[in-house]
Each structure stands twice: as structure tokens, then as C-alpha cells.
Motif scaffolding. Structure first.
Motif, PDB file in Angstrom:
ATOM      1  N   MET A 159       0.842  -1.167   0.000  1.00 51.56           N
ATOM      2  CA  MET A 159       0.000   0.000   0.000  1.00 51.56           C
ATOM      3  C   MET A 159       0.887   1.230   0.000  1.00 51.56           C
ATOM      4  SD  MET A 159      -2.759   0.995   2.793  1.00 51.56           S
ATOM      5  CE  MET A 159      -3.475   2.587   2.741  1.00 51.56           C
ATOM      6  N   THR A 160       0.570   2.171  -0.781  1.00 51.83           N
ATOM      7  CA  THR A 160       1.354   3.395  -0.816  1.00 51.83           C
ATOM      8  C   THR A 160       0.666   4.454   0.027  1.00 51.83           C
ATOM      9  OG1 THR A 160       0.197   4.142  -2.780  1.00 51.83           O
ATOM     10  CG2 THR A 160       2.237   2.921  -3.113  1.00 51.83           C
ATOM     11  N   ALA A 161       1.481   5.300   0.604  1.00 55.61           N
ATOM     12  CA  ALA A 161       0.940   6.380   1.426  1.00 55.61           C
ATOM     13  C   ALA A 161       0.372   7.458   0.520  1.00 55.61           C
ATOM     14  CB  ALA A 161       2.044   6.966   2.310  1.00 55.61           C
ATOM     15  N   ARG A 162      -0.582   8.192   1.027  1.00 54.74           N
ATOM     16  CA  ARG A 162      -1.150   9.280   0.238  1.00 54.74           C
ATOM     17  C   ARG A 162      -1.142  10.540   1.073  1.00 54.74           C
ATOM     18  NH1 ARG A 162      -6.966  10.220   1.221  1.00 54.74           N
ATOM     19  NH2 ARG A 162      -7.518   8.796   2.863  1.00 54.74           N
ATOM     20  N   THR A 163      -0.883  11.619   0.435  1.00 52.87           N
ATOM     21  CA  THR A 163      -1.001  12.903   1.100  1.00 52.87           C
ATOM     22  C   THR A 163      -2.208  13.593   0.512  1.00 52.87           C
ATOM     23  OG1 THR A 163       0.459  13.934  -0.508  1.00 52.87           O
ATOM     24  CG2 THR A 163       1.468  13.139   1.532  1.00 52.87           C
ATOM     25  N   VAL A 164      -3.011  14.139   1.362  1.00 53.07           N
ATOM     26  CA  VAL A 164      -4.253  14.741   0.910  1.00 53.07           C
ATOM     27  C   VAL A 164      -4.159  16.244   1.077  1.00 53.07           C
ATOM     28  CG1 VAL A 164      -6.739  14.854   1.285  1.00 53.07           C
ATOM     29  CG2 VAL A 164      -5.534  12.700   1.575  1.00 53.07           C
ATOM     30  N   PRO A 165      -4.280  16.979  -0.014  1.00 54.47           N
ATOM     31  CA  PRO A 165      -4.285  18.431   0.110  1.00 54.47           C
ATOM     32  C   PRO A 165      -5.559  18.882   0.810  1.00 54.47           C
ATOM     33  CG  PRO A 165      -4.748  17.774  -2.132  1.00 54.47           C
ATOM     34  CD  PRO A 165      -4.410  16.538  -1.378  1.00 54.47           C
ATOM     35  N   ALA A 172      -4.592   2.005   9.449  1.00 57.09           N
ATOM     36  CA  ALA A 172      -4.894   0.684  10.016  1.00 57.09           C
ATOM     37  C   ALA A 172      -4.575  -0.451   9.049  1.00 57.09           C
ATOM     38  CB  ALA A 172      -6.364   0.625  10.417  1.00 57.09           C
ATOM     39  N   GLU A 173      -4.506  -0.172   7.765  1.00 54.27           N
ATOM     40  CA  GLU A 173      -4.253  -1.205   6.758  1.00 54.27           C
ATOM     41  C   GLU A 173      -2.775  -1.429   6.462  1.00 54.27           C
ATOM     42  OE1 GLU A 173      -6.457   0.004   3.361  1.00 54.27           O
ATOM     43  OE2 GLU A 173      -8.391  -0.346   4.311  1.00 54.27           O
ATOM     44  N   ILE A 174      -1.904  -0.581   6.975  1.00 51.34           N
ATOM     45  CA  ILE A 174      -0.469  -0.705   6.690  1.00 51.34           C
ATOM     46  C   ILE A 174       0.109  -1.885   7.474  1.00 51.34           C
ATOM     47  CG2 ILE A 174       1.779   0.442   6.876  1.00 51.34           C
ATOM     48  CD1 ILE A 174       0.350   3.088   6.553  1.00 51.34           C
ATOM     49  N   ASP A 175       0.916  -2.708   6.797  1.00 49.79           N
ATOM     50  CA  ASP A 175       1.476  -3.866   7.489  1.00 49.79           C
ATOM     51  C   ASP A 175       2.647  -3.456   8.387  1.00 49.79           C
ATOM     52  OD1 ASP A 175       3.622  -3.526   5.788  1.00 49.79           O
ATOM     53  OD2 ASP A 175       3.273  -5.334   4.630  1.00 49.79           O
ATOM     54  N   GLU A 176       3.025  -4.386   9.238  1.00 50.13           N
ATOM     55  CA  GLU A 176       4.013  -4.094  10.282  1.00 50.13           C
ATOM     56  C   GLU A 176       5.380  -3.727   9.715  1.00 50.13           C
ATOM     57  OE1 GLU A 176       5.547  -6.269  14.331  1.00 50.13           O
ATOM     58  OE2 GLU A 176       3.570  -6.750  13.532  1.00 50.13           O
ATOM     59  N   HIS A 177       5.761  -4.317   8.594  1.00 53.33           N
ATOM     60  CA  HIS A 177       7.053  -4.010   7.977  1.00 53.33           C
ATOM     61  C   HIS A 177       7.122  -2.542   7.545  1.00 53.33           C
ATOM     62  CE1 HIS A 177      10.687  -4.430   5.621  1.00 53.33           C
ATOM     63  NE2 HIS A 177      10.038  -3.972   4.561  1.00 53.33           N
ATOM     64  N   LEU A 178       6.051  -2.063   6.901  1.00 48.68           N
ATOM     65  CA  LEU A 178       6.024  -0.666   6.477  1.00 48.68           C
ATOM     66  C   LEU A 178       5.921   0.280   7.667  1.00 48.68           C
ATOM     67  CD1 LEU A 178       3.741  -0.902   3.323  1.00 48.68           C
ATOM     68  CD2 LEU A 178       6.215  -0.608   3.414  1.00 48.68           C
ATOM     69  N   LEU A 208       6.937   3.661  13.299  1.00 48.03           N
ATOM     70  CA  LEU A 208       5.746   3.482  14.124  1.00 48.03           C
ATOM     71  C   LEU A 208       5.660   2.043  14.596  1.00 48.03           C
ATOM     72  CD1 LEU A 208       3.137   5.349  11.903  1.00 48.03           C
ATOM     73  CD2 LEU A 208       4.212   6.194  13.976  1.00 48.03           C
ATOM     74  N   THR A 209       5.063   1.855  15.740  1.00 46.89           N
ATOM     75  CA  THR A 209       4.812   0.515  16.256  1.00 46.89           C
ATOM     76  C   THR A 209       3.332   0.201  16.087  1.00 46.89           C
ATOM     77  OG1 THR A 209       4.306   1.287  18.490  1.00 46.89           O
ATOM     78  CG2 THR A 209       6.640   0.835  17.991  1.00 46.89           C
ATOM     79  N   PRO A 210       2.973  -1.067  16.129  1.00 49.09           N
ATOM     80  CA  PRO A 210       1.544  -1.404  16.075  1.00 49.09           C
ATOM     81  C   PRO A 210       0.749  -0.746  17.204  1.00 49.09           C
ATOM     82  CG  PRO A 210       2.847  -3.344  15.630  1.00 49.09           C
ATOM     83  CD  PRO A 210       3.805  -2.267  16.054  1.00 49.09           C
TER      84      PRO A 210
END
Length: 75
Positions: free
Chosen positions: A1-7, A47-53, A59-61
Motif C-alpha cells: 500500500m502506498t501512502a497518500r497525502t491529501v491536500p 490501520a491497513e499498513i502492514d508491520e514491515h512498512l 511506528l509501532t503497532p
């Protein structure tokens, strides 16, 4: 999943998520609703980002659980 920045506009939708339902925003109260809706979508994405990312982001879980447990109006 890629991060998104929202203007700060409500015309940008997330990946498959619905944009804020107001087409034209006028007044501070509608901008506040748009900010709350965007915050809600960002927490859903987080919440959808996996632990590796998450570890790449520093960040921690537990950090994610704490952030996602907040209500949409809480910064």
C-alpha cells in the motif's frame, strides 16, 4: 500500500474511497466536517499498513492502535 497525502481540498479521493459528499464548501463548519472526514479516511488507511512498512515509518503497532482508537474529531 502506498501512502497518500491529501491536500486541503475535498475533491481528492483516496484509493477507492468516496470523496467528501459536499461539492462546494462554504463556511468554517463545512470545512471542519471535511477535515474530520479526511482524518477518518487517513486513520482507515493507517490501520491497513502492514508491520514491515510501519517499522519503516518509525511506528509501532501500538502507535497505530492508539491513533486509530481516537474519534474523528480528535487530532
Amino acid at each position: 500500500m502506498t501512502a497518500r497525502t491529501v491536500p486541503h481540498t475535498v475533491f481528492v479521493s483516496g484509493f477507492g474511497r468516496r470523496p467528501f459528499p459536499f461539492i462546494i464548501l462554504r463556511g468554517w463548519h463545512l470545512r471542519l466536517l471535511a477535515r474530520w472526514y479526511d482524518r477518518h479516511l487517513q486513520r482507515l488507511d493507517l490501520a491497513e499498513i502492514d508491520e514491515h512498512l510501519l517499522s519503516d515509518l518509525g511506528l509501532t503497532p501500538e502507535d497505530v492502535r492508539r491513533e486509530c482508537a481516537k474519534s474523528f474529531w480528535q487530532a
